[in-house]
Design a protein around this motif. Structure first.
Motif, PDB file in Angstrom:
ATOM      1  N   TYR A  36       0.820  -1.210   0.000  1.00 29.36           N
ATOM      2  CA  TYR A  36       0.000   0.000   0.000  1.00 29.36           C
ATOM      3  C   TYR A  36       0.857   1.265   0.000  1.00 29.36           C
ATOM      4  O   TYR A  36       0.507   2.259  -0.632  1.00 29.36           O
ATOM      5  CB  TYR A  36      -0.941  -0.002   1.211  1.00 29.36           C
ATOM      6  CG  TYR A  36      -2.003  -1.062   1.130  1.00 29.36           C
ATOM      7  CD1 TYR A  36      -3.186  -0.834   0.433  1.00 29.36           C
ATOM      8  CD2 TYR A  36      -1.826  -2.303   1.726  1.00 29.36           C
ATOM      9  CE1 TYR A  36      -4.165  -1.813   0.346  1.00 29.36           C
ATOM     10  CE2 TYR A  36      -2.808  -3.295   1.644  1.00 29.36           C
ATOM     11  CZ  TYR A  36      -3.964  -3.039   0.949  1.00 29.36           C
ATOM     12  OH  TYR A  36      -4.939  -4.003   0.855  1.00 29.36           O
ATOM     13  N   GLN A  37       1.981   1.234   0.708  1.00 30.59           N
ATOM     14  CA  GLN A  37       2.864   2.397   0.717  1.00 30.59           C
ATOM     15  C   GLN A  37       3.397   2.690  -0.685  1.00 30.59           C
ATOM     16  O   GLN A  37       3.466   3.849  -1.103  1.00 30.59           O
ATOM     17  CB  GLN A  37       4.030   2.161   1.682  1.00 30.59           C
ATOM     18  CG  GLN A  37       3.650   2.258   3.162  1.00 30.59           C
ATOM     19  CD  GLN A  37       4.838   2.028   4.055  1.00 30.59           C
ATOM     20  OE1 GLN A  37       5.157   0.900   4.396  1.00 30.59           O
ATOM     21  NE2 GLN A  37       5.520   3.089   4.429  1.00 30.59           N
ATOM     22  N   ARG A  38       3.766   1.640  -1.384  1.00 28.56           N
ATOM     23  CA  ARG A  38       4.288   1.821  -2.740  1.00 28.56           C
ATOM     24  C   ARG A  38       3.221   2.386  -3.662  1.00 28.56           C
ATOM     25  O   ARG A  38       3.501   3.272  -4.481  1.00 28.56           O
ATOM     26  CB  ARG A  38       4.791   0.477  -3.283  1.00 28.56           C
ATOM     27  CG  ARG A  38       5.345   0.559  -4.694  1.00 28.56           C
ATOM     28  CD  ARG A  38       5.815  -0.793  -5.166  1.00 28.56           C
ATOM     29  NE  ARG A  38       6.257  -0.745  -6.545  1.00 28.56           N
ATOM     30  CZ  ARG A  38       6.660  -1.802  -7.243  1.00 28.56           C
ATOM     31  NH1 ARG A  38       6.686  -3.002  -6.671  1.00 28.56           N
ATOM     32  NH2 ARG A  38       7.042  -1.676  -8.498  1.00 28.56           N
ATOM     33  N   PHE A  39       1.992   1.889  -3.521  1.00 31.93           N
ATOM     34  CA  PHE A  39       0.893   2.395  -4.349  1.00 31.93           C
ATOM     35  C   PHE A  39       0.701   3.892  -4.120  1.00 31.93           C
ATOM     36  O   PHE A  39       0.571   4.672  -5.075  1.00 31.93           O
ATOM     37  CB  PHE A  39      -0.394   1.639  -4.021  1.00 31.93           C
ATOM     38  CG  PHE A  39      -1.612   2.197  -4.724  1.00 31.93           C
ATOM     39  CD1 PHE A  39      -1.940   1.786  -6.008  1.00 31.93           C
ATOM     40  CD2 PHE A  39      -2.415   3.150  -4.100  1.00 31.93           C
ATOM     41  CE1 PHE A  39      -3.043   2.315  -6.662  1.00 31.93           C
ATOM     42  CE2 PHE A  39      -3.523   3.684  -4.748  1.00 31.93           C
ATOM     43  CZ  PHE A  39      -3.837   3.251  -6.034  1.00 31.93           C
ATOM     44  N   LEU A  40       0.662   4.314  -2.856  1.00 31.15           N
ATOM     45  CA  LEU A  40       0.468   5.730  -2.547  1.00 31.15           C
ATOM     46  C   LEU A  40       1.636   6.574  -3.053  1.00 31.15           C
ATOM     47  O   LEU A  40       1.435   7.678  -3.574  1.00 31.15           O
ATOM     48  CB  LEU A  40       0.293   5.915  -1.039  1.00 31.15           C
ATOM     49  CG  LEU A  40      -0.954   5.276  -0.414  1.00 31.15           C
ATOM     50  CD1 LEU A  40      -0.924   5.430   1.100  1.00 31.15           C
ATOM     51  CD2 LEU A  40      -2.227   5.878  -0.982  1.00 31.15           C
ATOM     52  N   LYS A  41       2.855   6.033  -2.915  1.00 31.03           N
ATOM     53  CA  LYS A  41       4.031   6.778  -3.356  1.00 31.03           C
ATOM     54  C   LYS A  41       4.026   6.970  -4.864  1.00 31.03           C
ATOM     55  O   LYS A  41       4.317   8.069  -5.370  1.00 31.03           O
ATOM     56  CB  LYS A  41       5.302   6.034  -2.922  1.00 31.03           C
ATOM     57  CG  LYS A  41       6.585   6.775  -3.272  1.00 31.03           C
ATOM     58  CD  LYS A  41       7.806   6.022  -2.755  1.00 31.03           C
ATOM     59  CE  LYS A  41       9.095   6.765  -3.104  1.00 31.03           C
ATOM     60  NZ  LYS A  41      10.293   6.034  -2.599  1.00 31.03           N
ATOM     61  N   SER A  47       1.462  12.248  -6.939  1.00 26.96           N
ATOM     62  CA  SER A  47       1.137  13.446  -7.713  1.00 26.96           C
ATOM     63  C   SER A  47      -0.347  13.515  -8.062  1.00 26.96           C
ATOM     64  O   SER A  47      -0.997  14.553  -7.864  1.00 26.96           O
ATOM     65  CB  SER A  47       1.968  13.478  -8.994  1.00 26.96           C
ATOM     66  OG  SER A  47       1.637  14.611  -9.775  1.00 26.96           O
ATOM     67  N   LYS A  48      -0.900  12.399  -8.535  1.00 31.28           N
ATOM     68  CA  LYS A  48      -2.317  12.378  -8.921  1.00 31.28           C
ATOM     69  C   LYS A  48      -3.222  12.529  -7.702  1.00 31.28           C
ATOM     70  O   LYS A  48      -4.265  13.189  -7.768  1.00 31.28           O
ATOM     71  CB  LYS A  48      -2.635  11.090  -9.676  1.00 31.28           C
ATOM     72  CG  LYS A  48      -2.031  11.011 -11.067  1.00 31.28           C
ATOM     73  CD  LYS A  48      -2.506   9.776 -11.796  1.00 31.28           C
ATOM     74  CE  LYS A  48      -1.985   9.750 -13.239  1.00 31.28           C
ATOM     75  NZ  LYS A  48      -0.520   9.703 -13.295  1.00 31.28           N
ATOM     76  N   LEU A  49      -2.840  11.915  -6.591  1.00 29.00           N
ATOM     77  CA  LEU A  49      -3.646  12.028  -5.379  1.00 29.00           C
ATOM     78  C   LEU A  49      -3.676  13.476  -4.874  1.00 29.00           C
ATOM     79  O   LEU A  49      -4.727  13.979  -4.471  1.00 29.00           O
ATOM     80  CB  LEU A  49      -3.101  11.101  -4.289  1.00 29.00           C
ATOM     81  CG  LEU A  49      -3.284   9.600  -4.530  1.00 29.00           C
ATOM     82  CD1 LEU A  49      -2.497   8.791  -3.511  1.00 29.00           C
ATOM     83  CD2 LEU A  49      -4.758   9.209  -4.491  1.00 29.00           C
ATOM     84  N   ILE A  50      -2.540  14.139  -4.917  1.00 29.77           N
ATOM     85  CA  ILE A  50      -2.477  15.530  -4.462  1.00 29.77           C
ATOM     86  C   ILE A  50      -3.327  16.429  -5.356  1.00 29.77           C
ATOM     87  O   ILE A  50      -4.038  17.321  -4.880  1.00 29.77           O
ATOM     88  CB  ILE A  50      -1.016  16.014  -4.434  1.00 29.77           C
ATOM     89  CG1 ILE A  50      -0.240  15.298  -3.312  1.00 29.77           C
ATOM     90  CG2 ILE A  50      -0.949  17.533  -4.234  1.00 29.77           C
ATOM     91  CD1 ILE A  50       1.248  15.591  -3.320  1.00 29.77           C
ATOM     92  N   ALA A  93      -9.866   4.405   2.802  1.00 26.48           N
ATOM     93  CA  ALA A  93     -10.618   5.663   2.916  1.00 26.48           C
ATOM     94  C   ALA A  93     -10.740   6.343   1.555  1.00 26.48           C
ATOM     95  O   ALA A  93     -11.791   6.906   1.217  1.00 26.48           O
ATOM     96  CB  ALA A  93      -9.927   6.594   3.911  1.00 26.48           C
ATOM     97  N   LEU A  94      -9.684   6.275   0.764  1.00 22.97           N
ATOM     98  CA  LEU A  94      -9.734   6.833  -0.589  1.00 22.97           C
ATOM     99  C   LEU A  94     -10.727   6.073  -1.452  1.00 22.97           C
ATOM    100  O   LEU A  94     -11.455   6.662  -2.259  1.00 22.97           O
ATOM    101  CB  LEU A  94      -8.336   6.793  -1.218  1.00 22.97           C
ATOM    102  CG  LEU A  94      -7.334   7.808  -0.668  1.00 22.97           C
ATOM    103  CD1 LEU A  94      -5.908   7.440  -1.070  1.00 22.97           C
ATOM    104  CD2 LEU A  94      -7.673   9.209  -1.149  1.00 22.97           C
ATOM    105  N   CYS A  95     -10.770   4.761  -1.292  1.00 21.89           N
ATOM    106  CA  CYS A  95     -11.734   3.949  -2.045  1.00 21.89           C
ATOM    107  C   CYS A  95     -13.168   4.322  -1.680  1.00 21.89           C
ATOM    108  O   CYS A  95     -14.065   4.293  -2.521  1.00 21.89           O
ATOM    109  CB  CYS A  95     -11.504   2.467  -1.767  1.00 21.89           C
ATOM    110  SG  CYS A  95     -10.090   1.764  -2.632  1.00 21.89           S
ATOM    111  N   GLU A 111      -9.648   4.509 -11.370  1.00 24.23           N
ATOM    112  CA  GLU A 111      -8.796   4.951 -12.487  1.00 24.23           C
ATOM    113  C   GLU A 111      -7.334   4.631 -12.211  1.00 24.23           C
ATOM    114  O   GLU A 111      -6.615   4.142 -13.095  1.00 24.23           O
ATOM    115  CB  GLU A 111      -8.983   6.473 -12.667  1.00 24.23           C
ATOM    116  CG  GLU A 111      -8.072   7.068 -13.723  1.00 24.23           C
ATOM    117  CD  GLU A 111      -8.150   8.586 -13.770  1.00 24.23           C
ATOM    118  OE1 GLU A 111      -7.195   9.234 -14.203  1.00 24.23           O
ATOM    119  OE2 GLU A 111      -9.216   9.139 -13.348  1.00 24.23           O
ATOM    120  N   LEU A 112      -6.884   4.900 -10.983  1.00 24.14           N
ATOM    121  CA  LEU A 112      -5.496   4.630 -10.627  1.00 24.14           C
ATOM    122  C   LEU A 112      -5.203   3.130 -10.615  1.00 24.14           C
ATOM    123  O   LEU A 112      -4.118   2.680 -11.022  1.00 24.14           O
ATOM    124  CB  LEU A 112      -5.172   5.238  -9.267  1.00 24.14           C
ATOM    125  CG  LEU A 112      -5.251   6.771  -9.168  1.00 24.14           C
ATOM    126  CD1 LEU A 112      -4.931   7.227  -7.749  1.00 24.14           C
ATOM    127  CD2 LEU A 112      -4.319   7.435 -10.167  1.00 24.14           C
TER     128      LEU A 112
END
Length: 263
Positions: free
Chosen positions: A183-188, A192-195, A247-249, A258-259
């Motif tokens: 999960y950390q790798r996915f967020l990392k 940019s897109k999440l921000i 929480a994002l889901c 999309e991600l």
């Protein structure tokens, strides 16, 4: 832990009132109260101060009560009362931690100390099948880990041949069932897109079990983009990363789907 504090509240009031000033300093140093609460407590009388302090700890829930009991185990604190010192030695705080508690502790560890966890996901399908007139049904085999809504209607044709009608509907929350190894790798990789694209920040951070001070620091940022950037820099633990992913889901379904399609 909350129950222990509540049940022993009268005794704790008696013991801690013996040196309420030093207790207040230790509680503040451990960040169990906010600066505003500290200032309010300083203005109170000794006994009222201890009562209000215990009420604040109880209101903050299980994790705060556990941290408070850890504090009472320190010699500099429990030496104010021999009875307190004897009692706190009998309180077992080590074996009561939940998985969520362990996850929150990771926020205080250096990133290199954290480890990745592999999560397993599955799906449960319940089928009610029946046949009449001597017909028989052979259960179908369902494979795949990305199903979130599945319906199966089974009938038997006059010839005795089984007819299976399958209806699959894709849910907006498919991302919760997508197997993510890190999960950390996915967020990392998607920072940019999440921000840039996360719009529902407040309900997302409300779903996370984070320390009040961290939440306040994140919310203090003027825009959702800066809030998200600050939050992502604080997530250095796999269990917290998983909570943020879920929480994002929940609150950014389209973005997460999309991600995940590209991941």
């Amino acid at each position: 832990m909350e129950e222990i504090v509540l049940q022993n509240k009268p005794k704790l009031i008696k013991w801690l009132s013996l040196d309420h000033i030093i207790v207040l300093q230790h509680v503040q140093a451990k960040k169990l109260i906010t600066m505003s609460q500290y200032r309010d407590l300083k203005e109170m009388k000794a006994k009222d101060r201890v009562i209000q302090l215990l009420d604040i700890i109880l209101e903050r829930g299980e994790n705060a009560c556990r941290d408070f009991l850890y504090l009472l185990k320190e010699d500099d604190v429990n030496e104010i009362s021999p009875e307190l010192s004897d009692w706190i030695k009998t309180v077992d705080t080590e074996d009561q931690k939940t998985e969520k508690d362990k996850g929150r502790e990771c926020l205080n560890r250096p990133i290199q100390e954290t480890t990745n966890m592999t999560e397993q996901s599955g799906i449960q399908v319940t089928c009610k099948n029946s046949a009449s007139g001597g017909g028989s049904i052979i259960a179908p085999v369902i494979t795949g880990g990305n199903l979130s809504s599945f319906e199966m209607n089974t009938t038997v044709a006059p010839s005795g041949r089984q007819v299976v009608q399958t209806n699959y509907q894709k849910s907006d929350r498919d991302c919760e069932h997508r197997p993510i190894q890190d999960y950390q790798r996915f967020l990392k990789e998607n920072t940019s897109k999440l921000i840039q694209k996360v719009k529902n920040f407040d309900p997302i951070i409300d779903d996370l079990d984070l320390h009040d001070e961290l939440v306040a620091n994140v919310r203090a940022k003027p825009t959702d983009q800066e809030k998200m950037r600050k939050l992502l820099t604080c997530v250095n633990c796999e269990s917290i990363a998983k909570d943020l992913f879920n929480a994002l889901c929940e609150h950014e379904k389209r973005l997460m789907n999309e991600l995940l399609k590209r991941y």
